[in-house]
Design a protein around this motif. Sequence first.
Motif, PDB file in Angstrom:
ATOM      1  N   PRO A 199       0.815  -1.231   0.000  1.00 11.72           N
ATOM      2  CA  PRO A 199       0.000   0.000   0.000  1.00 11.72           C
ATOM      3  C   PRO A 199       0.843   1.272   0.000  1.00 11.72           C
ATOM      4  N   HIS A 200       2.063   1.212   0.532  1.00  8.62           N
ATOM      5  CA  HIS A 200       2.957   2.367   0.569  1.00  8.62           C
ATOM      6  C   HIS A 200       3.482   2.719  -0.817  1.00  8.62           C
ATOM      7  N   ASP A 201       3.301   1.821  -1.802  1.00 10.79           N
ATOM      8  CA  ASP A 201       3.773   2.066  -3.171  1.00 10.79           C
ATOM      9  C   ASP A 201       2.612   2.166  -4.156  1.00 10.79           C
ATOM     10  N   HIS A 202       1.430   2.522  -3.669  1.00 14.76           N
ATOM     11  CA  HIS A 202       0.237   2.521  -4.525  1.00 14.76           C
ATOM     12  C   HIS A 202       0.407   3.419  -5.756  1.00 14.76           C
ATOM     13  N   ALA A 203       0.872   4.642  -5.560  1.00 15.48           N
ATOM     14  CA  ALA A 203       0.998   5.567  -6.693  1.00 15.48           C
ATOM     15  C   ALA A 203       2.003   5.038  -7.705  1.00 15.48           C
TER      16      ALA A 203
END
Length: 443
Positions: free
Chosen positions: A61-65
Amino acid sequence: MRSQHPLVSDTRWLALKDAVSSIRPLQIKDGSIPDAENHALATGLVDRISTSITELAPEFPHDHAYLTALVADFRRWADDGFAVPDFLDSLVAFAPANNRVDGLPHLVVFPMYTQNGNLDRNVEAVLLQVIWPEFVAELEAGDYSNKLFLPIRFLDFTAGYDTNSAVLFPETIAMRELPKFTWGGIFADREAARFRRVVAEAAQVTGLQLPPDAARLVADQDLAEQTFVMWDLIHDRTHMHGDLPFDPFMIKQRMPFFLYSLEEMRCDLTAFRESVELEKQGNPYARLVQYAVIFDRIFRFSITGARVRNYDGLGGQLLFAWLHQHRVLHWTDNRLTIEWDKVTEPVLELGRRIEDLYWRSIDRPKVAHWLAAYELVSSVVTPHPLSAWARYTAGDREALPLDGPPKGLTDHVLPDEFPLSMFFEALDKKMKDVVAGTAGITG
């Protein structure tokens, strides 16, 4: 032994890894797929890659973008007919150094080359996790700030990293323009693992008796990883600090390779010097960093890689010869010994000599600086007998074309300007298979 991360056996990762491995043979050196007959197959593989990334995204989730932009970059590459890939948008969205949490995983998929590995811009897929122990976080938050520094550990990877490459640098990725980079990754687990294997074998071959704490470093992967993270933090920061006579990362410059040797040694010896001070303050890893700098440089770097402009190899030769000539390192009766109670000051003195060279460079023309650097190195490590640079240093002022551009001087540097000494020739023969066997190694 560390247990396997569950993502390594996850079917979504395995599907991604398989699709990436299948598209790689279709690419040429610049990353494109020019053969139109392969485009239908490549399109299907991009679909599989994109689907796998999308399915894996909830695990990161911390790398979604970044992962969202990554899928868009893959789709655009296919829609544009698999020309030279451009993954700038996803690269800009990827900022792992902004969230340095010990054990945090990342999924990295880019068309890229791997330094000391595959020089073609193939698609690579890597599962990794951040190494960020509390004591390193405290160092970085204090006197050793480096917001771009990202120590990482392999979980799994595709073929481009089944090599000697131990870095993940954004500048290796295929993109239309160079942005401002915000991170640089170093795989401390690979550095630690190959250090341990090479030093253990070299100590046996040379009969070197390791001090108890150095023996513990060689025996313990976790301890070695954290030691290398501390070393790398200070080393990497040093590239951007000090009396710098040129771009510290030496990008897009063409200079004699021994100048690159001195830059790497400047950074390593700064790490050594700082670790001496940190040891006085009670840092439990500081003494281990000192052992790591000495052993990795003299044992692994000196005999690793081809003998063509091997600047890391020369740095190791320089440190070994300097310690030998200062009579704190001895090769007697076919056994290597180091006087550990006396070795610190000579190492610090070599660092001071290099720093003084840099400080004086500000007042010197480029060619004069290059010549001064050569004189420093050649005063310690013997040049090749055919060296034009050595002849000039010895008084033959016609040996080098000083009336032309600096490029002419670089062209006169021999591919192996400073050949291996007899000690290293013998060590290389005994260690060659061990050093070669470290390719692809992880912790």
